[in-house]
Design a protein around this motif. Structure first.
Motif, PDB file in Angstrom:
ATOM      1  N   ILE A 184       0.832  -1.208   0.000  1.00 55.51           N
ATOM      2  CA  ILE A 184       0.000   0.000   0.000  1.00 55.51           C
ATOM      3  C   ILE A 184       0.865   1.257   0.000  1.00 55.51           C
ATOM      4  O   ILE A 184       0.522   2.264  -0.619  1.00 55.51           O
ATOM      5  N   VAL A 185       1.998   1.190   0.710  1.00 52.14           N
ATOM      6  CA  VAL A 185       2.883   2.354   0.785  1.00 52.14           C
ATOM      7  C   VAL A 185       3.750   2.465  -0.459  1.00 52.14           C
ATOM      8  O   VAL A 185       3.902   3.542  -1.048  1.00 52.14           O
ATOM      9  N   ALA A 186       4.322   1.333  -0.897  1.00 55.72           N
ATOM     10  CA  ALA A 186       5.336   1.364  -1.954  1.00 55.72           C
ATOM     11  C   ALA A 186       4.756   1.688  -3.326  1.00 55.72           C
ATOM     12  O   ALA A 186       5.323   2.506  -4.066  1.00 55.72           O
ATOM     13  N   ILE A 187       3.630   1.073  -3.689  1.00 58.50           N
ATOM     14  CA  ILE A 187       3.107   1.225  -5.057  1.00 58.50           C
ATOM     15  C   ILE A 187       2.748   2.687  -5.368  1.00 58.50           C
ATOM     16  O   ILE A 187       3.224   3.246  -6.366  1.00 58.50           O
ATOM     17  N   PRO A 188       1.911   3.361  -4.544  1.00 55.55           N
ATOM     18  CA  PRO A 188       1.624   4.771  -4.857  1.00 55.55           C
ATOM     19  C   PRO A 188       2.868   5.656  -4.810  1.00 55.55           C
ATOM     20  O   PRO A 188       3.002   6.578  -5.621  1.00 55.55           O
ATOM     21  N   THR A 189       3.777   5.383  -3.865  1.00 53.74           N
ATOM     22  CA  THR A 189       4.990   6.198  -3.752  1.00 53.74           C
ATOM     23  C   THR A 189       5.849   6.072  -4.998  1.00 53.74           C
ATOM     24  O   THR A 189       6.381   7.061  -5.521  1.00 53.74           O
ATOM     25  N   ILE A 190       5.984   4.842  -5.508  1.00 52.47           N
ATOM     26  CA  ILE A 190       6.774   4.620  -6.728  1.00 52.47           C
ATOM     27  C   ILE A 190       6.106   5.292  -7.923  1.00 52.47           C
ATOM     28  O   ILE A 190       6.770   5.901  -8.771  1.00 52.47           O
ATOM     29  N   LEU A 191       4.778   5.194  -8.003  1.00 58.07           N
ATOM     30  CA  LEU A 191       4.061   5.830  -9.113  1.00 58.07           C
ATOM     31  C   LEU A 191       4.255   7.341  -9.098  1.00 58.07           C
ATOM     32  O   LEU A 191       4.448   7.966 -10.145  1.00 58.07           O
ATOM     33  N   VAL A 192       4.196   7.926  -7.895  1.00 56.03           N
ATOM     34  CA  VAL A 192       4.403   9.368  -7.777  1.00 56.03           C
ATOM     35  C   VAL A 192       5.808   9.749  -8.212  1.00 56.03           C
ATOM     36  O   VAL A 192       6.029  10.794  -8.842  1.00 56.03           O
ATOM     37  N   ALA A 193       6.786   8.887  -7.907  1.00 58.90           N
ATOM     38  CA  ALA A 193       8.181   9.182  -8.247  1.00 58.90           C
ATOM     39  C   ALA A 193       8.379   9.296  -9.750  1.00 58.90           C
ATOM     40  O   ALA A 193       9.276  10.007 -10.223  1.00 58.90           O
ATOM     41  N   PHE A 194       7.530   8.615 -10.517  1.00 58.63           N
ATOM     42  CA  PHE A 194       7.677   8.639 -11.972  1.00 58.63           C
ATOM     43  C   PHE A 194       6.716   9.610 -12.657  1.00 58.63           C
ATOM     44  O   PHE A 194       6.634   9.645 -13.888  1.00 58.63           O
ATOM     45  N   LEU A 195       5.976  10.374 -11.866  1.00 60.81           N
ATOM     46  CA  LEU A 195       5.106  11.395 -12.457  1.00 60.81           C
ATOM     47  C   LEU A 195       5.947  12.505 -13.082  1.00 60.81           C
ATOM     48  O   LEU A 195       7.052  12.804 -12.610  1.00 60.81           O
ATOM     49  N   PRO A 196       5.441  13.146 -14.154  1.00 64.00           N
ATOM     50  CA  PRO A 196       6.173  14.299 -14.709  1.00 64.00           C
ATOM     51  C   PRO A 196       6.311  15.388 -13.656  1.00 64.00           C
ATOM     52  O   PRO A 196       5.409  15.604 -12.851  1.00 64.00           O
ATOM     53  N   LYS A 197       7.427  16.025 -13.636  1.00 63.56           N
ATOM     54  CA  LYS A 197       7.679  17.057 -12.643  1.00 63.56           C
ATOM     55  C   LYS A 197       6.699  18.220 -12.811  1.00 63.56           C
ATOM     56  O   LYS A 197       6.427  18.665 -13.916  1.00 63.56           O
TER      57      LYS A 197
END
Length: 390
Positions: A25-38
């Motif tokens: 629950i913590v890792a998946i959204p955090t990783i997705l956010v990390a790859f969002l366009p700045k």
């Protein structure tokens, strides 16, 4: 549905049991956010200017009490500066792309506390245009001041100043931190909620209160635990301390399959052997045939014509012969929800021990099993509660 009160250790257990779920629950959204366009940061400019208002017949207008004529006049002039009339006239004298609506949304005018000064500001995306348009607005205000405040004059204290600010852009590092903190809280809350809704036995106190019976042993989930052997020794001691010769045939049963019944049987039987008792296991459970230990084992279903069912007569005849040969006859009965075998076996036994798997089997299911056993008037010694978190 009954719930035990949540203890401090329950919160720790909730996290330990569901650490994989929490991690996902913590890792998946955090990783997705990390790859969002700045996020794109937008620069916004603010032009500011102060004008000083002076009445020829009254020096200090703003210091007059609120609600007085002088104060209301100055406040009316501050509001007038943001009116469409002033804005439209200012636009006529400018070369910018501003409209009345865009200026109205970014224009502010207010009295500086305890003074004759009105502070005016205008926000916009283009530096030069913001500066030019505010200068035009101030020029119009200086000309029209006497229309609002009779016998007055106004002047710009200093030239218009420009400041800039940044908006509309979270950088990725901030988003990652926020995602991590937010999802961590959500995951832990979810884990606690699941633990609270878990309708199973977790403590021996709850078993004794709800089932109204004795907990003979509380066995931890962790394997090869020295304390678990002590718990099984307690069960064996309870059996040996009973001097009743008619209490030699002990049935071990459970509410459902896979409650580690064979583990309990094996450990109790081995401890009885250590106490110098001669023990035989009579296996009447077609689902659990693998029993090993320093005792004799007989398959009760072997001589039965129906491998799914053993009659009372066949079982009772076997037991009668075994009573004379052994100190204890331990019967491995089927789970109570598996049919009539356990009821048949229960009527042949002197006493019954119910094995309950903590953090697994529903309380309602166990309660139904106890009610079923009591309905046939059998002697229930107590419960072995296993799979308890340390």
């Amino acid at each position: 549905m009954e719930h035990e009160g949540m203890r401090l250790e329950d919160f720790i257990i909730a996290i330990k049991k569901r650490w994989i779920m929490i991690l996902l629950i913590v890792a998946i959204p955090t990783i997705l956010v990390a790859f969002l366009p700045k996020g794109t940061e937008k620069v916004e400019y603010k032009a500011s200017g102060d004008i000083y208002v002076l009445r020829n017949d009254l020096e200090n207008v703003a210091s007059s009490p609120k609600g007085s004529i002088e104060y209301n006049l100055l406040n009316s002039f501050a509001q007038f500066i943001t009116s469409d009339n002033v804005i439209e006239e200012a636009i006529e004298n400018s070369n910018t792309d501003f409209t009345v609506d865009t200026i109205r949304g970014g224009l502010d005018s207010s009295i500086v506390k305890d003074s004759n000064i009105i502070s005016i500001s205008l926000k916009g995306e283009r530096k030069e245009e913001v500066e030019e348009e505010l200068n035009n607005i101030i020029k119009v205000a200086l000309v029209k001041v006497e229309e609002i405040i009779p016998n007055s004059t106004a002047k710009l204290i200093d030239k218009v100043s420009i400041s800039e600010s940044f908006s509309g852009g979270f950088n990725n590092s901030k988003l990652i931190i926020l995602a991590f903190i937010g999802m961590s809280g959500l995951a832990v809350l979810f884990a606690f909620t699941l633990e609270y809704l878990d309708d199973s036995f977790k403590y021996s106190e709850a078993v004794e209160d709800i089932l109204n019976t004795t907990v003979l042993a509380s066995v931890k989930k962790r394997k090869n635990n020295e304390n678990d052997d002590i718990e099984y020794q307690k069960v064996a001691s309870t059996l040996t301390l009973n001097k009743n010769e008619k209490n030699k045939v002990i049935l071990f049963t459970s509410s459902v399959k896979n409650e580690d019944k064979v583990t309990a049987i094996t450990n109790v039987a081995n401890n009885l052997v250590k106490f110098g008792k001669k023990v035989v296991i009579l296996n009447a459970d077609k689902y659990e045939q693998e029993i090993n230990g320093s005792f004799d084992i007989i398959n009760a279903l072997e001589n039965s014509s129906n491998k799914e069912y053993i009659s009372y007569e066949i079982l009772n005849n076997n037991i009668d012969g075994l009573r004379e040969k052994y100190d204890y006859v331990i019967i491995n009965g089927t789970a109570l929800n598996s049919g009539v075998i356990s009821q048949t076996v229960a009527q042949c036994a002197d006493s019954i021990i119910l094995v309950v798997k903590g953090y697994s089997t529903s309380k309602n299911v166990v309660m139904r099993s106890m009610k079923e056993l009591r309905s046939i008037n059998v002697n229930i010694i107590g419960v072995i509660l296993n799979n308890i978190n340390a």
